[in-house]
Write an enzyme that holds these catalytic residues in place. Structure first.
Site, PDB file in Angstrom:
ATOM      1  CG  HIS A 258     -24.050 -23.386  25.888  1.00 16.43           C
ATOM      2  ND1 HIS A 258     -24.667 -22.847  24.403  1.00 16.43           N
ATOM      3  CD2 HIS A 258     -23.882 -22.041  26.599  1.00 16.43           C
ATOM      4  CE1 HIS A 258     -24.778 -21.768  24.537  1.00 16.43           C
ATOM      5  NE2 HIS A 258     -24.244 -20.967  25.732  1.00 16.43           N
TER       6      HIS A 258
ATOM      7  CG  HIS B 215     -20.881  -9.923  27.669  1.00 10.94           C
ATOM      8  ND1 HIS B 215     -19.927  -9.966  28.685  1.00 10.94           N
ATOM      9  CD2 HIS B 215     -20.483  -8.806  26.748  1.00 10.94           C
ATOM     10  CE1 HIS B 215     -19.237  -8.867  28.567  1.00 10.94           C
ATOM     11  NE2 HIS B 215     -19.538  -8.341  27.272  1.00 10.94           N
TER      12      HIS B 215
ATOM     13  CB  SER C 127     -25.048 -18.990  28.907  1.00 12.96           C
ATOM     14  OG  SER C 127     -25.208 -17.426  28.524  1.00 12.96           O
TER      15      SER C 127
ATOM     16  CD  GLU D 233     -27.517  -8.817  25.275  1.00 12.96           C
ATOM     17  OE1 GLU D 233     -26.707  -9.702  25.499  1.00 12.96           O
ATOM     18  OE2 GLU D 233     -27.332  -7.835  24.499  1.00 12.96           O
TER      19      GLU D 233
ATOM     20  CG  ASP E 233     -20.335  -2.518  30.449  1.00 16.70           C
ATOM     21  OD1 ASP E 233     -20.039  -3.448  29.592  1.00 16.70           O
ATOM     22  OD2 ASP E 233     -19.015  -1.948  31.222  1.00 16.70           O
ATOM     23  N   GLY E 234     -21.812  -5.313  30.999  1.00 15.64           N
ATOM     24  CA  GLY E 234     -21.265  -6.767  31.836  1.00 15.64           C
ATOM     25  C   GLY E 234     -20.094  -6.769  32.426  1.00 15.64           C
TER      26      GLY E 234
ATOM     27  CG  ASP F 167     -20.165 -15.748  25.460  1.00 11.25           C
ATOM     28  OD1 ASP F 167     -19.640 -15.757  24.631  1.00 11.25           O
ATOM     29  OD2 ASP F 167     -21.783 -16.317  25.052  1.00 11.25           O
TER      30      ASP F 167
END
Ligand code: SAM
Length: 280
Positions: free
Chosen positions: A19, A42, A100, A118, A143-144, A164
């Site tokens: 971060h 994510h 994040s 997510e 889906d990321g 991530d």
């Protein structure tokens, strides 16, 4: 398989590194008035209660954000990150940790936009709830990796893409390279920030080799290890791979990284790395 819950780990040393880097990149993007996209593939739940049963059970934040909180000698590089954390802890007591997406929400401007995905059935509604009143944000249960194909390039042609994943399935180590490669083909000038854990060093070496083989250039590696590499269970280090970093980032991390290591690891074990995997 979606057994990973970030609430066990929120605010740990890996989050502090991730971060801090995320915040510095956002601040650099803000130096131009032109809007940009923040894409978080994510995103997690968004907000984590540090007094929750999960956070207390591991106590990871005690060796992470708690070691920075209320210190009065923080280098300037931590200012944007700590101001975002402070926003969620206005009483002065460290009770909540912003993930994040919430750090981005705090730092982004009116003209910027957020695209967040997510998959987890419990974390997704929490994340959506956090952004209900924020017209800059689009939150999807999707889906990321798919976003790297469908959402790039952004109309503004400027952006930070944070990747991530939990790495609970081994294929994530290949999926991130594949995803970055696809994203980069569509949007070569974007800044990509990939988080990775060091559990087995060989997995990271392989991932970096595969990333190099894509032909992408300007790849900076930033790593903080709290213990030496080991073949025992557990994460000994974590890092960020940044593609197209803002020009100041290397210099900023040259100051921030040794300070972070000294502060988070008083015993001095482990190491830091700041180097180009692939230069210009
Ligand atoms: N980026 C967050 C932060 O820094 O606060 C933490 C994210 S956590 C490490 C990883 C998240 O990815 C988990 O919440 C998990 O449910 C979610 N996830 C796992 N596979 C996914 C996928 N294919 N697409 C989107 N999210 C996924």
């Amino acid at each position: 398989m979606l057994s990973y819950r970030h609430s066990f780990h929120a605010g740990n040393h890996a989050d502090v590194l991730k971060h801090t880097v995320q915040s510095l990149i956002i601040e650099s993007l803000k130096e131009k008035d032109k809007p940009f996209l923040y894409l978080d593939t994510h995103a997690g739940a968004g907000r984590y209660q540090l007094s929750s049963e999960r956070a207390e059970r591991t106590g990871e934040y005690l060796e992470g954000i708690a070691r920075l909180w209320q210190r009065d000698d923080l280098p300037a590089e931590f200012e944007p990150y700590m101001s975002a954390v402070a926003h969620f802890n206005r009483t002065g007591q460290l009770r909540y940790y912003p993930g994040s997406p919430l750090i981005a929400r705090q730092l982004l401007r009116e003209q910027d936009s957020l695209q967040l995905t997510e998959l987890h059935p419990s974390d997704f509604p929490l994340l959506r709830g956090e952004f209900q009143k924020d017209s800059r944000a689009r939150v999807e249960r999707a889906d990321g990796y798919q976003q790297l194909k469908s959402k790039l390039p952004p109309p503004s042609r400027r952006g930070l893409i944070l990747i991530d994943p939990p790495y609970e399935i081994k294929s994530d180590y290949q999926a991130v390279v594949q995803g970055i490669s696809e994203g980069h083909r569509r949007f070569a000038t974007g800044t990509y920030a990939l988080w990775y854990p060091v559990v087995l060093r060989a997995q990271i070496k392989r991932m970096l080799k595969e990333l190099e083989a894509t032909g992408i250039r300007r790849i900076l590696q930033i790593e903080l290890a709290v213990r030496p590499d080991s073949d025992q269970r557990g994460m000994t280090a974590s890092g960020m791979i940044v593609i197209n970093p803002p020009w100041k980032l290397e210099q900023q991390m040259a100051t921030a990284l040794p300070w972070l290591h000294k502060t988070l690891v008083p015993s001095g074990t482990g190491h830091t790395t700041l180097s180009w995997v692939v230069p210009e």
